[in-house]
Design a protein around this motif. Structure first.
Motif, PDB file in Angstrom:
ATOM      1  N   VAL A 236       0.833  -1.206   0.000  1.00 27.33           N
ATOM      2  CA  VAL A 236       0.000   0.000   0.000  1.00 27.33           C
ATOM      3  C   VAL A 236       0.867   1.256   0.000  1.00 27.33           C
ATOM      4  O   VAL A 236       0.609   2.211  -0.747  1.00 27.33           O
ATOM      5  N   ALA A 237       1.919   1.263   0.821  1.00 27.66           N
ATOM      6  CA  ALA A 237       2.785   2.437   0.909  1.00 27.66           C
ATOM      7  C   ALA A 237       3.459   2.729  -0.423  1.00 27.66           C
ATOM      8  O   ALA A 237       3.602   3.894  -0.833  1.00 27.66           O
ATOM      9  N   ASN A 238       3.881   1.678  -1.128  1.00 28.68           N
ATOM     10  CA  ASN A 238       4.543   1.860  -2.417  1.00 28.68           C
ATOM     11  C   ASN A 238       3.550   2.141  -3.535  1.00 28.68           C
ATOM     12  O   ASN A 238       3.770   3.034  -4.358  1.00 28.68           O
ATOM     13  N   ARG A 239       2.464   1.396  -3.575  1.00 26.87           N
ATOM     14  CA  ARG A 239       1.513   1.521  -4.681  1.00 26.87           C
ATOM     15  C   ARG A 239       0.829   2.877  -4.687  1.00 26.87           C
ATOM     16  O   ARG A 239       0.668   3.504  -5.732  1.00 26.87           O
ATOM     17  N   THR A 240       0.436   3.342  -3.522  1.00 30.72           N
ATOM     18  CA  THR A 240      -0.273   4.620  -3.445  1.00 30.72           C
ATOM     19  C   THR A 240       0.651   5.811  -3.584  1.00 30.72           C
ATOM     20  O   THR A 240       0.219   6.911  -3.965  1.00 30.72           O
ATOM     21  N   GLY A 241       1.928   5.615  -3.250  1.00 32.85           N
ATOM     22  CA  GLY A 241       2.860   6.735  -3.201  1.00 32.85           C
ATOM     23  C   GLY A 241       2.940   7.373  -1.831  1.00 32.85           C
ATOM     24  O   GLY A 241       3.628   8.372  -1.633  1.00 32.85           O
ATOM     25  N   LEU A 242       2.253   6.789  -0.841  1.00 31.82           N
ATOM     26  CA  LEU A 242       2.214   7.348   0.508  1.00 31.82           C
ATOM     27  C   LEU A 242       3.606   7.407   1.133  1.00 31.82           C
ATOM     28  O   LEU A 242       4.004   8.436   1.700  1.00 31.82           O
ATOM     29  N   ALA A 243       4.353   6.309   1.037  1.00 30.51           N
ATOM     30  CA  ALA A 243       5.694   6.251   1.629  1.00 30.51           C
ATOM     31  C   ALA A 243       6.504   5.179   0.914  1.00 30.51           C
ATOM     32  O   ALA A 243       6.735   4.105   1.463  1.00 30.51           O
ATOM     33  N   PRO A 244       6.940   5.433  -0.305  1.00 31.10           N
ATOM     34  CA  PRO A 244       7.654   4.419  -1.076  1.00 31.10           C
ATOM     35  C   PRO A 244       8.994   4.050  -0.449  1.00 31.10           C
ATOM     36  O   PRO A 244       9.632   4.872   0.215  1.00 31.10           O
ATOM     37  N   GLY A 245       9.404   2.806  -0.687  1.00 25.11           N
ATOM     38  CA  GLY A 245      10.705   2.359  -0.206  1.00 25.11           C
ATOM     39  C   GLY A 245      11.039   1.005  -0.780  1.00 25.11           C
ATOM     40  O   GLY A 245      10.141   0.221  -1.090  1.00 25.11           O
ATOM     41  N   PRO A 246      12.327   0.684  -0.922  1.00 22.88           N
ATOM     42  CA  PRO A 246      12.739  -0.570  -1.549  1.00 22.88           C
ATOM     43  C   PRO A 246      12.630  -1.792  -0.658  1.00 22.88           C
ATOM     44  O   PRO A 246      12.689  -2.924  -1.133  1.00 22.88           O
ATOM     45  N   ASN A 247      12.496  -1.587   0.660  1.00 23.77           N
ATOM     46  CA  ASN A 247      12.385  -2.708   1.594  1.00 23.77           C
ATOM     47  C   ASN A 247      11.536  -2.293   2.786  1.00 23.77           C
ATOM     48  O   ASN A 247      11.178  -1.115   2.930  1.00 23.77           O
ATOM     49  N   VAL A 248      11.202  -3.259   3.638  1.00 26.11           N
ATOM     50  CA  VAL A 248      10.258  -2.974   4.731  1.00 26.11           C
ATOM     51  C   VAL A 248      10.810  -1.942   5.715  1.00 26.11           C
ATOM     52  O   VAL A 248      10.061  -1.102   6.226  1.00 26.11           O
TER      53      VAL A 248
ATOM     54  N   ALA B 163      10.057   5.669   6.368  1.00 24.74           N
ATOM     55  CA  ALA B 163       9.339   6.706   5.627  1.00 24.74           C
ATOM     56  C   ALA B 163       7.985   7.003   6.252  1.00 24.74           C
ATOM     57  O   ALA B 163       7.592   8.170   6.396  1.00 24.74           O
ATOM     58  N   LEU B 164       7.272   5.950   6.645  1.00 23.78           N
ATOM     59  CA  LEU B 164       5.962   6.145   7.270  1.00 23.78           C
ATOM     60  C   LEU B 164       6.080   6.892   8.596  1.00 23.78           C
ATOM     61  O   LEU B 164       5.271   7.769   8.907  1.00 23.78           O
ATOM     62  N   LEU B 165       7.087   6.534   9.383  1.00 24.35           N
ATOM     63  CA  LEU B 165       7.287   7.223  10.656  1.00 24.35           C
ATOM     64  C   LEU B 165       7.606   8.700  10.434  1.00 24.35           C
ATOM     65  O   LEU B 165       7.239   9.553  11.252  1.00 24.35           O
ATOM     66  N   LYS B 166       8.250   9.009   9.322  1.00 24.15           N
ATOM     67  CA  LYS B 166       8.628  10.389   9.024  1.00 24.15           C
ATOM     68  C   LYS B 166       7.456  11.211   8.505  1.00 24.15           C
ATOM     69  O   LYS B 166       7.310  12.392   8.879  1.00 24.15           O
TER      70      LYS B 166
END
Length: 213
Positions: free
Chosen positions: A144-156, A162-165
């Motif tokens: 969800v974070a990557n697909r939506t663009g909310l908080a993209p990242g290459p690994n968990v 990114a989400l915490l930020k």
């Protein structure tokens, strides 16, 4: 994705589910710890079904140790990787009694030192049992974070950081549950159900799916 859009996503998810929580069934931090430990590569449904049988009989470290590895195995044999998980459950119960007087520690390092408990499990326990502002990134949240663009990242870990930020403080307590449930039931892995997604107007995914005909 800009901060205004991120806030709108969380506000929309909160409006639809003001008090989200885990679908794992538990009554104490210890029950939650065991359930989350068992849920790796297994469904919450399968864990709940097994724990409805085991927890009425044994739901403390001492009681589970009395069951022994064979006894735990008998209760959880319908769950994936049950043999390894039974060993970890027993070892975790021993560690809790030896190091923490049988109580679940409210400390990341202490949780991650328990057998079978990794960062994700520790994050779930800290957030759900103790109300800490942590986000446990599983496959659903990563997607969800990557697909939506909310908080993209290459690994968990990158997505977690990114989400915490970028997650506003007022949403931190519940962000984990909103994103997980959204990924489980709407933003699915094989085919996201964009046609009934409440955050579709805010989502930056390019290949949105039409409603089935």
């Amino acid at each position: 994705m800009n901060a205004t859009k991120r806030r709108a996503i969380y506000e929309t998810l909160r409006e639809g589910n003001p008090t989200p929580t885990t679908e794992l069934e538990y009554t104490t931090p210890f029950e939650l710890l065991i359930a989350v430990l068992l849920s790796a590569q297994a469904t919450d449904v399968s864990v709940n079904k097994a724990m409805r049988r085991m927890f009425p009989v044994a739901n403390t470290p001492a009681a589970i140790l009395r069951l022994g590895e064979a006894g735990v195995t008998d209760y959880i044999k319908t769950i994936g990787l049950y043999r390894t998980k039974a060993k970890n459950v027993i070892a975790t119960c021993q560690a809790l009694l030896e190091r923490h007087q049988g109580e679940v520690p409210r400390d990341r390092a202490a949780l991650e030192a328990l057998p079978g408990v990794g960062r994700k499990t520790a994050n779930v326990v800290l957030n759900t049992a103790f109300g800490e502002h942590t986000i446990a990134v599983d496959t659903h949240i990563f997607r969800v974070a990557n697909r939506t663009g909310l908080a993209p990242g290459p690994n968990v870990k990158a997505v977690e950081d990114a989400l915490l930020k970028v997650t506003p403080p007022e949403f931190m307590r519940d962000a984990h549950h909103w994103l997980l449930l959204h990924g489980r039931y709407v933003c699915k892995a094989r085919r996201p159900e964009c046609w009934h997604c409440v955050i579709e107007p805010l989502c930056e995914y390019r290949d949105k799916t039409p409603a089935p005909t």
